[in-house]
Design an enzyme around this catalytic site. Sequence first.
Site, PDB file in Angstrom:
ATOM      1  N   ARG A 231      87.413  88.754  32.738  1.00 31.75           N
ATOM      2  CA  ARG A 231      88.186  88.697  31.501  1.00 31.75           C
ATOM      3  C   ARG A 231      89.494  89.474  31.637  1.00 31.75           C
ATOM      4  O   ARG A 231      90.519  89.085  31.086  1.00 31.75           O
ATOM      5  CB  ARG A 231      87.359  89.223  30.331  1.00 31.75           C
ATOM      6  CG  ARG A 231      88.088  89.111  28.991  1.00 31.75           C
ATOM      7  CD  ARG A 231      87.205  89.446  27.810  1.00 31.75           C
ATOM      8  NE  ARG A 231      86.295  88.341  27.525  1.00 31.75           N
ATOM      9  CZ  ARG A 231      84.979  88.466  27.455  1.00 31.75           C
ATOM     10  NH1 ARG A 231      84.413  89.629  27.676  1.00 31.75           N
ATOM     11  NH2 ARG A 231      84.224  87.426  27.160  1.00 31.75           N
ATOM     12  N   ALA A 232      89.465  90.592  32.376  1.00 28.04           N
ATOM     13  CA  ALA A 232      90.680  91.384  32.550  1.00 28.04           C
ATOM     14  C   ALA A 232      91.768  90.566  33.238  1.00 28.04           C
ATOM     15  O   ALA A 232      92.952  90.637  32.857  1.00 28.04           O
ATOM     16  CB  ALA A 232      90.371  92.647  33.351  1.00 28.04           C
TER      17      ALA A 232
END
Length: 619
Positions: A231-232
Amino acid sequence: MALALILTSISTEVGGVLVRGEKGTAKSTIVRALAAVLPPVEGHQPRLVELPIGATEDRVLGSIDLESALSEGRADYQPGLLVKAHRGILYVDEVNLLHDHLVDVLLDAAAMGRVTVERDGISVERDARFVLVGTMNPEEGELRPQLLDRFGLTVEVAAPREPALRAEVVRRRMAHDADPDAFAAAYADSEAALEARIAAARKSLPEVVLSDAALLRIAEVCAAFEVDGLRADIVMARTAVAHAAWQGREVVVLEDIEVAARLALPHRRRRNPFDSPGLDDDLLDQALGEDDLDPEPDPDPDPDPDPDGPGDPGPGSTDDGTSYDAHPPHCEPHDAPDDASPSAPTGGTTATAASPYRTKKFAVRGIGSGEAGRRSRAITDTGRRVGAERPTAGGGSLHLVETIRAAIPHQHARGRTSGPLRLTTEDLRVAVREGRESNLVLFCVDASGSMAARKRMEQVKTAVLSLLLDAYQRRDKVGLITFRGDQADLALPPTSSVDIAAARLEGLPAGGRTPLAEGLLEATKILELERIRDPRRRALLVVVTDGRATAGKDAVERSRAVAAGLAATGVASIVIDCESGPMQMGLARVLADVLGAEHVPVAEVSAEALVAVARGRAA
């Protein structure tokens, strides 16, 4: 903070903003002001919807429309706050205090972009795509990792320390209070310019090029900081593109990636709640490298005006020439205030706690009615239905079946021969739900000379830190009282904020005489205060001592008298007997008898066993 809010407004797929900071820093003010400068979406002005931390699940998700149900017998759906926030901003002030069952609902909506309601005879699905913005004061507790990761960006804010800046803030606030309309009119042009710039950035967003080299550099930065999941990487990519559009660029450059990293990574690199948010500047510089991504010169490297130079303020600037910083400052760890250290007497030895460990779950016997949590059985606002009752002032979710059952016996008296069921407010029933509650575990630790052995204090500190970690996960409160010399100190007020708790616990010294009575008196006071603040939260007192009382006149008799008074309050307690050696006086056992507490010899207690004992006793 302004930059983070603007970027997530340009690209809603960035995923929202979490603002962490001390009280009184205008966190809520700037978020509420954001809606006024957002361009319309598909002809509609985006709205700011606030989600109160005390909202019911029905209010958030939506439920049956009681008015139409009672008057017309129809089960119509009444939209909740998540649906109303569609295409707008969902703002949660003090998001870290949000109840767990609302966090679960919020997570589902944020992940799916839709709200699904299957309850009370209705089955509906509505769009709920919104920008999630939360503000919080870390001193009041931390955020669940699952929700923390849902925020695309995070920023740390603090009040300015420069007197001139503080004076300017006060000056503007007083000017606003004196004439709000005139104050707003003075900033109308700059707000209109800001709205136009956001609209232009949104329009150009699809045209911004994210090259393979830029994407690879983003992946290298995320890998260097060892963030979990992907997700980062996704958030950084979207943020970098949004920042390039905001700066008027057609291609993502290294500057955009650096800004994205400083906003998207600090809250994702935390391995456990004791880690402070923030980034290592040297590591970031190393991961970013020195080679620019775009070999071609940037035709417009900085469309923002120089805040220190001449000229009129441009879009993104206030009329005093202050621009939104394209380089947000390094997110420093949220340090405890200067007075956060325990006020224990100086001197003595200090032991360092070992790494906290995973602890076993304990549950208080019986069924309580405390604050919703993840620990013990209790009647709460969430959980499985176990019955129904008449609604009280606190409301609750409608139990449709029981409402109908309550109405059926009265239909003849109400003149019904056919048609819809005739209902009155007397028929209403709300669900009684059994869920989980949180608890308070208060440690009262003897830190005198007889307890000063480094290994012994290390065990105690490690146990408390482990309980704090578990409390963070299960929403418990943990407090710590220490006594040594001639006084007792509240080293850790009852809290769920593990950042500050760990810092205060680390420097706890040991040595001196044993003021046992003072320690028990302080415990009595804290438990009474907590009982007033939250009468439903059940407490467990854990006294860690060898039972000696050597400070003050008639120390032994006074300690037993205080213990008897504490026992009379009905609090459940445990005495961990730390006396050792061939000649034992058995004073801790006597103390346990007076307290009505369970007595556990230290020979049977390791650091892990200390926590297990604390959890095995019901309040």
